[in-house]
Design an enzyme around this catalytic site. Structure first.
Site, short mmCIF file in Angstrom:
data_model
loop_
_atom_site.label_atom_id
_atom_site.label_comp_id
_atom_site.label_asym_id
_atom_site.label_seq_id
_atom_site.Cartn_x
_atom_site.Cartn_y
_atom_site.Cartn_z
N ASP A 327 43.81 41.22 8.79
CA ASP A 327 43.77 42.67 9.03
C ASP A 327 44.49 43.48 7.96
O ASP A 327 44.42 44.71 7.95
CB ASP A 327 44.38 42.99 10.40
CG ASP A 327 43.47 42.57 11.54
OD1 ASP A 327 42.24 42.64 11.37
OD2 ASP A 327 43.99 42.16 12.59
N ARG A 403 41.87 50.86 10.41
CA ARG A 403 42.65 50.31 9.29
C ARG A 403 42.21 50.91 7.95
O ARG A 403 43.01 51.07 7.04
CB ARG A 403 42.59 48.79 9.28
CG ARG A 403 43.22 48.20 10.53
CD ARG A 403 43.61 46.75 10.39
NE ARG A 403 43.83 46.18 11.71
CZ ARG A 403 44.95 46.30 12.42
NH1 ARG A 403 45.96 47.00 11.92
NH2 ARG A 403 45.06 45.76 13.61
#
Length: 446
Positions: A327, A403
């Site tokens: 991530d 993100r």
């Protein structure tokens, strides 16, 4: 994020050095699992530090729909579980919004129950492939009654009268697939085995053990992990302190490294070795990151991180590190944009099946802001520009991906020209406090 909400752009610009102390929200992976396992346990589970983002709240809603009580009392979340094997059929579809982890883990959890369960999600989640979780569930006897093309949502599962235990070799490095199979094994007689050639985050194994499941993990001579779970055991409620999410800590951490003169401390960050790939990489790049007060919190190691602005240099990030930082690649690409030389990220094809095609989204965002990069099928090469000379000035398409949104706002804090994103709304799915926290450190985002 509501699929009907109006986009809310945001712009970040270079300002004064960042300073002060930040505390990031609770770890997302542990928060999801705290609710899921608490809902299955007999008795009461009390959770402090739970991430109160939309994704985790959707998991809570799903567990309520199947009979558990999930309530907040002061700073604690209290889950009254139904007991292993005792979930009830939900009265309607379970809407997971943008939550990939919550939906995939819940598919595993409920798939082996002899009932029908329908899963829906927002536009972004509905594009994400669920076959990787459904394939092992089918081997256990679960039927996929209905699904959008390509095993996508909306989809409906019906479990067998009695599920069959399987031994399943995970074909890709995915903690979600591993976890879904283990959770399915809880309601399956006999021993369910997951064979994991490449280790991924191990919160499910740790937490199952903490809740009282019979689980053993053995690593063979070749480094392959064999995880065996005895099904139909009793889980008991417990008290959980959720440590700070390293994936969220990545944003103030990188910001402090690239904004000249910065000195920031990030408190209570999870330091599980399956989650520290970004910190390992940044240290190789020459980052000043000091780990303070390393300590144990509920079976997981945590520490405070003191981060000071640093002159970074490019490195090659090996493919085997990808599961430990999957991530964090978007914000690593931002750090690499300010490093001396080239940073090459290998084995990152998993980024193509995240909330967006994250690999393409990162590359387009970098290009829009003057960063030289090369996108391969499973690689990304970034050529840095120390000091951010000439960088910025672009508008980044976020593709409903939190993100991507946060990473490019961090870029704008150190680039020569401001950086804008087309929508900030979805940041609430994982990090509702992001904008306030960054403002508290001195960041100019509006």
């Amino acid at each position: 994020m509501s699929r009907h909400s109006t986009p809310r752009p945001a712009t970040a610009r270079r300002g004064r050095p960042l300073s002060g102390t930040a505390r990031v929200p609770g770890d997302k992976s542990i928060s999801h699992r705290s609710i899921l396992l608490g809902a299955l346990a007999a008795g009461e589970t009390r959770v402090t530090g739970l991430l109160e983002g939309e994704d985790v709240m959707r998991t809570g809603d799903a567990m309520r729909a199947m009979g558990a009580r999930v309530d907040k009392a002061g700073d604690e979340w209290i889950v009254q579980g139904v007991g292993n094997g005792c979930l009830l059929e939900a009265p309607g579809p379970l809407d997971f919004g943008n939550a990939g982890t919550g939906s995939r883990l819940t598919m595993g959890l409920v798939g082996t129950y002899h009932m029908k369960t329908t899963f829906t999600g927002d536009a972004s989640l509905s594009k994400r492939p669920m076959g990787r979780v459904l394939d092992p569930l089918r081997l256990m006897g679960v039927q996929v009654l209905d699904a959008a093309p390509g095993d996508r949502m909306p989809l409906t599962l019906e479990g067998p009268r009695i599920a069959a235990p399987i031994s399943y070799r995970v074909p890709m490095a995915s903690a979600q697939v591993k976890s879904a199979v283990l959770l399915a094994g809880l309601n399956t007689p006999g021993v369910t085995t997951v064979i994991e050639p490449v280790m991924t985050r191990d919160h499910t194994e740790r937490m199952l053990k903490g809740f009282g499941a019979e689980i053993e993990v053995e690593t063979d001579a070749g480094g392959v992990r064999h995880i065996r779970l005895q099904g139909q055991g009793t889980l008991s409620g417990r008290t959980i302190q959720v440590p700070g999410d390293p994936s969220s800590a990545a944003f103030p951490l990188v910001a402090a490294l690239i904004v000249p003169g910065s000195d920031v401390t990030i408190e209570n960050v999870l330091m599980n070795r399956t989650r520290t790939g970004l910190i390992d990489t940044l240290l190789e790049m020459g980052a000043s990151i000091e780990l303070l007060d390393r300590r144990d919190a509920g079976g997981e190691e945590v520490a405070d991180l003191r981060v000071r602005s640093s002159e970074l240099r490019g490195v090659t990030v090996p493919a085997e590190r990808a599961p430990f930082m999957i991530d964090e690649y978007p914000v690593l690409a931002v750090a690499a944009s300010f490093a001396e030389g080239e940073t090459r990220m290998e084995g990152v094809e998993e980024l193509r099946v995240k909330e967006s095609d994250r690999l393409a989204a990162v590359a387009r965002g970098l290009e829009a802001n003057g960063v030289e990069c090369e996108e391969g099928r499973d690689t990304l090469l970034v050529r840095g520009r120390p000091g951010g000379r000439g960088l910025g000035g672009g508008m980044v398409e976020t593709h409903l991906d939190h993100r991507i949104a946060m990473s490019f706002l961090i870029l704008g804090l150190a680039a020569e020209k401001p950086v804008s994103i087309d929508d900030r709304s979805m940041i609430a799915t994982s990090f509702p406090e992001f904008l306030d926290m960054m403002a508290g450190l001195g960041a100019e985002i509006g």
